[in-house]
Design an enzyme around this catalytic site. Structure first.
Site, PDB file in Angstrom:
ATOM      1  N   ASP A 184       0.906  -0.787   0.362  1.00  0.00           N
ATOM      2  CA  ASP A 184      -0.085   0.192  -0.329  1.00  0.00           C
ATOM      3  C   ASP A 184       1.072   1.261   0.001  1.00  0.00           C
ATOM      4  O   ASP A 184       2.079   1.227   0.522  1.00  0.00           O
ATOM      5  CB  ASP A 184      -1.072  -0.249   1.238  1.00  0.00           C
ATOM      6  CG  ASP A 184      -1.968   0.779   1.043  1.00  0.00           C
ATOM      7  OD1 ASP A 184      -2.299   1.387   0.127  1.00  0.00           O
ATOM      8  OD2 ASP A 184      -2.760   1.152   2.073  1.00  0.00           O
TER       9      ASP A 184
ATOM     10  N   GLY B 227      -0.125   5.499  -3.932  1.00  0.00           N
ATOM     11  CA  GLY B 227      -0.666   6.004  -4.873  1.00  0.00           C
ATOM     12  C   GLY B 227      -0.657   8.181  -3.570  1.00  0.00           C
ATOM     13  O   GLY B 227      -0.396   9.369  -4.179  1.00  0.00           O
TER      14      GLY B 227
ATOM     15  N   HIS C 293       2.596   3.258  -8.783  1.00  0.00           N
ATOM     16  CA  HIS C 293       2.156   1.881  -9.894  1.00  0.00           C
ATOM     17  C   HIS C 293       2.973   1.312  -9.835  1.00  0.00           C
ATOM     18  O   HIS C 293       3.605   0.411  -9.822  1.00  0.00           O
ATOM     19  CB  HIS C 293       0.451   1.889  -9.710  1.00  0.00           C
ATOM     20  CG  HIS C 293      -0.473   2.537  -9.667  1.00  0.00           C
ATOM     21  ND1 HIS C 293      -1.214   2.204  -7.577  1.00  0.00           N
ATOM     22  CD2 HIS C 293      -1.353   3.388  -9.144  1.00  0.00           C
ATOM     23  CE1 HIS C 293      -1.659   2.519  -7.893  1.00  0.00           C
ATOM     24  NE2 HIS C 293      -2.709   3.220  -8.394  1.00  0.00           N
TER      25      HIS C 293
ATOM     26  N   GLU D 269     -12.500  -4.581  -3.760  1.00  0.00           N
ATOM     27  CA  GLU D 269     -13.466  -2.971  -3.683  1.00  0.00           C
ATOM     28  C   GLU D 269     -12.375  -2.099  -4.362  1.00  0.00           C
ATOM     29  O   GLU D 269     -12.999  -0.505  -4.706  1.00  0.00           O
ATOM     30  CB  GLU D 269     -12.567  -2.793  -2.433  1.00  0.00           C
ATOM     31  CG  GLU D 269     -13.502  -3.561  -1.364  1.00  0.00           C
ATOM     32  CD  GLU D 269     -12.870  -4.629  -1.018  1.00  0.00           C
ATOM     33  OE1 GLU D 269     -12.177  -5.118  -0.777  1.00  0.00           O
ATOM     34  OE2 GLU D 269     -14.225  -5.749  -1.374  1.00  0.00           O
TER      35      GLU D 269
ATOM     36  N   TRP E 114     -12.034  -1.809  -7.324  1.00  0.00           N
ATOM     37  CA  TRP E 114     -12.641  -1.359  -8.551  1.00  0.00           C
ATOM     38  C   TRP E 114     -13.335  -0.327  -8.423  1.00  0.00           C
ATOM     39  O   TRP E 114     -13.855   0.961  -8.848  1.00  0.00           O
ATOM     40  CB  TRP E 114     -14.080  -2.587  -9.134  1.00  0.00           C
ATOM     41  CG  TRP E 114     -13.880  -3.826  -9.684  1.00  0.00           C
ATOM     42  CD1 TRP E 114     -14.131  -4.615  -8.633  1.00  0.00           C
ATOM     43  CD2 TRP E 114     -13.140  -4.087 -10.503  1.00  0.00           C
ATOM     44  NE1 TRP E 114     -12.474  -5.527  -9.326  1.00  0.00           N
ATOM     45  CE2 TRP E 114     -12.562  -5.825 -10.610  1.00  0.00           C
ATOM     46  CE3 TRP E 114     -12.429  -3.421 -11.928  1.00  0.00           C
ATOM     47  CZ2 TRP E 114     -12.184  -6.010 -11.759  1.00  0.00           C
ATOM     48  CZ3 TRP E 114     -11.565  -3.357 -13.087  1.00  0.00           C
ATOM     49  CH2 TRP E 114     -11.340  -5.536 -12.332  1.00  0.00           C
TER      50      TRP E 114
ATOM     51  N   LEU F 249      11.134 -19.890  -5.902  1.00  0.00           N
ATOM     52  CA  LEU F 249      10.190 -19.206  -4.541  1.00  0.00           C
ATOM     53  C   LEU F 249       8.400 -19.574  -5.346  1.00  0.00           C
ATOM     54  O   LEU F 249       8.351 -19.549  -7.054  1.00  0.00           O
ATOM     55  CB  LEU F 249      10.455 -17.999  -4.970  1.00  0.00           C
ATOM     56  CG  LEU F 249       9.910 -16.674  -4.707  1.00  0.00           C
ATOM     57  CD1 LEU F 249       9.481 -17.033  -2.753  1.00  0.00           C
ATOM     58  CD2 LEU F 249       9.527 -15.410  -4.528  1.00  0.00           C
TER      59      LEU F 249
ATOM     60  N   GLU G 100       1.388 -13.685  12.286  1.00  0.00           N
ATOM     61  CA  GLU G 100       2.237 -12.553  13.130  1.00  0.00           C
ATOM     62  C   GLU G 100       1.203 -11.609  11.562  1.00  0.00           C
ATOM     63  O   GLU G 100       0.867 -11.871  10.724  1.00  0.00           O
ATOM     64  CB  GLU G 100       3.174 -12.856  13.166  1.00  0.00           C
ATOM     65  CG  GLU G 100       3.515 -14.110  13.867  1.00  0.00           C
ATOM     66  CD  GLU G 100       3.364 -14.021  15.337  1.00  0.00           C
ATOM     67  OE1 GLU G 100       2.982 -12.698  15.752  1.00  0.00           O
ATOM     68  OE2 GLU G 100       2.157 -14.791  16.114  1.00  0.00           O
TER      69      GLU G 100
HETATM   70  C1  IPE Z   1      -5.630  -2.963  -0.032  1.00  0.00           C
HETATM   71  O1  IPE Z   1      -5.183  -1.308  -0.093  1.00  0.00           O
HETATM   72  C2  IPE Z   1      -5.222  -3.149  -1.105  1.00  0.00           C
HETATM   73  C3  IPE Z   1      -3.950  -3.177  -1.991  1.00  0.00           C
HETATM   74  C4  IPE Z   1      -2.854  -3.266  -1.387  1.00  0.00           C
HETATM   75  C5  IPE Z   1      -3.752  -3.981  -3.392  1.00  0.00           C
HETATM   76  P1  IPE Z   1      -5.688  -0.310  -0.256  1.00  0.00           P
HETATM   77  O2  IPE Z   1      -5.152   1.036   0.010  1.00  0.00           O
HETATM   78  O3  IPE Z   1      -7.097  -0.951  -2.135  1.00  0.00           O
HETATM   79  O4  IPE Z   1      -7.248  -0.202   1.152  1.00  0.00           O
HETATM   80  P2  IPE Z   1      -8.206   0.865   1.515  1.00  0.00           P
HETATM   81  O5  IPE Z   1      -8.868   1.271   1.280  1.00  0.00           O
HETATM   82  O6  IPE Z   1      -6.863   1.852   2.325  1.00  0.00           O
HETATM   83  O7  IPE Z   1      -8.802  -0.439   3.157  1.00  0.00           O
HETATM   84  C1  IPE Z   2      -1.330   0.515  -3.539  1.00  0.00           C
HETATM   85  O1  IPE Z   2      -1.164   1.509  -3.762  1.00  0.00           O
HETATM   86  C2  IPE Z   2      -2.001  -0.319  -4.543  1.00  0.00           C
HETATM   87  C3  IPE Z   2      -3.922  -0.342  -5.008  1.00  0.00           C
HETATM   88  C4  IPE Z   2      -4.342  -0.192  -4.259  1.00  0.00           C
HETATM   89  C5  IPE Z   2      -3.770  -0.428  -6.691  1.00  0.00           C
HETATM   90  P1  IPE Z   2      -2.412   3.003  -3.107  1.00  0.00           P
HETATM   91  O2  IPE Z   2      -2.525   3.273  -4.791  1.00  0.00           O
HETATM   92  O3  IPE Z   2      -4.431   2.383  -2.232  1.00  0.00           O
HETATM   93  O4  IPE Z   2      -1.671   4.300  -2.662  1.00  0.00           O
HETATM   94  P2  IPE Z   2      -2.723   4.941  -1.581  1.00  0.00           P
HETATM   95  O5  IPE Z   2      -2.375   4.220  -0.543  1.00  0.00           O
HETATM   96  O6  IPE Z   2      -3.107   5.561  -2.496  1.00  0.00           O
HETATM   97  O7  IPE Z   2      -1.376   5.580  -1.092  1.00  0.00           O
HETATM   98 MG    MG Z   3      -4.284   2.581  -0.569  1.00  0.00          MG
END
Ligand code: IPE
Ligand code: IPE
Ligand code: MG
Length: 240
Positions: free
Chosen positions: A17, A20, A34, A64, A66, A128, A204
């Protein structure tokens, strides 16, 4: 069940995560984050075997996700396709078996074909086991598993008294995977966001503020070395 100190992380799962925010912090479009995130995947996949990891499961796109803009979704899907096309040789050469979990029916046929292709191409690899979760949600997976179980009951392949944790887990996307030992989430969020709801029941967890594009093999090594000090009780009272 392994509770010995100093043990390795056999199965590592990562909620990748922060792509963005990494881009937005730099005044760049989210897709740049990304793209950078996909480069980090390459690094972590290559580092994992050296750190004793045999199974690596990466959360790449949730059910989610989408709910994001079409532009971002299409951009992410294009990154998946490009990653598979570009990495196929390197993965096969390095003994990485690549698989996917999640509902692929909703994905573009072209991407599905690439996914099927790389799964077949790397099926013989065993250094792996890399699993990428695309259009994956724990609740969705469990719901699909219940459907499969019901079909098995209806056709007589399974009887009601044969329903147990093993026969249920055999209906999950992860039927060929062990449960994760450690789940890491980057970007400072303290939640699982629907990742491996069934499988991570006894995992964990480690949460790091590092945004995924800044995550490194060095940080992974530090986290994995900490794991060796964890006492996993699995509900028991340990002697001493
Ligand atoms: C979780 O991240 C999904 C992935 C890393 C693919 P999100 O950014 O979608 O999760 P929320 O919306 O913060 O819970
Ligand atoms: C994780 O990074 C990648 C996906 C969920 C596809 P994010 O796109 O959720 O990045 P943030 O959380 O908005 O910074
Ligand atoms: Mg995120």
């Amino acid at each position: 069940m392994d509770d010995a100190p100093g043990r390795c992380v056999d199965h590592l799962a990562i909620i990748m995560d922060g792509n963005g925010r990494w881009a937005t912090n730099r005044g760049l479009p989210r897709l740049v984050g990304h793209r950078r995130g996909a480069e980090v995947v390459r690094t972590i996949v290559m580092a994992a075997p050296r750190l004793g990891v045999k199974w690596l499961t990466l959360y790449a796109f949730s059910t989610e996700n989408w709910n994001r803009s079409t532009k971002e979704i299409l951009g992410i899907m294009a990154i998946f396709a490009r990653y598979i096309e570009r990495e196929a040789d390197r993965l096969a050469m390095n003994g990485v078996r690549m698989r996917f979990i999640g509902d692929r029916d909703a994905l573009e046929p072209k991407l599905q074909k690439l996914m099927d292709g790389i799964e077949a191409r790397t099926a013989h690899c065993s250094l792996l086991n890399l699993t990428v979760a695309i259009n994956y949600g724990g609740r969705d997976e469990i719901t699909r598993a219940v459907k499969m179980l019901t079909q098995k009951l209806a056709c007589g392949a399974l009887s009601a008294d044969q329903i147990n944790q093993e026969s249920f887990a055999a209906c999950l996307d992860t039927q060929d995977l062990p449960d994760p030992d450690l789940v890491i989430r980057t970007s400072g969020e303290f939640r699982t966001s629907n990742f491996l709801a069934w499988q991570a029941a006894y995992a964990e967890y480690e949460f790091t503020p590092t945004l995924w594009p800044d995550f490194t093999a060095d940080e992974l090594e530090v986290i994995i070395s900490r794991f060796g000090n964890r006492i996993r009780r699995f509900g028991r009272v340990l002697a001493g």
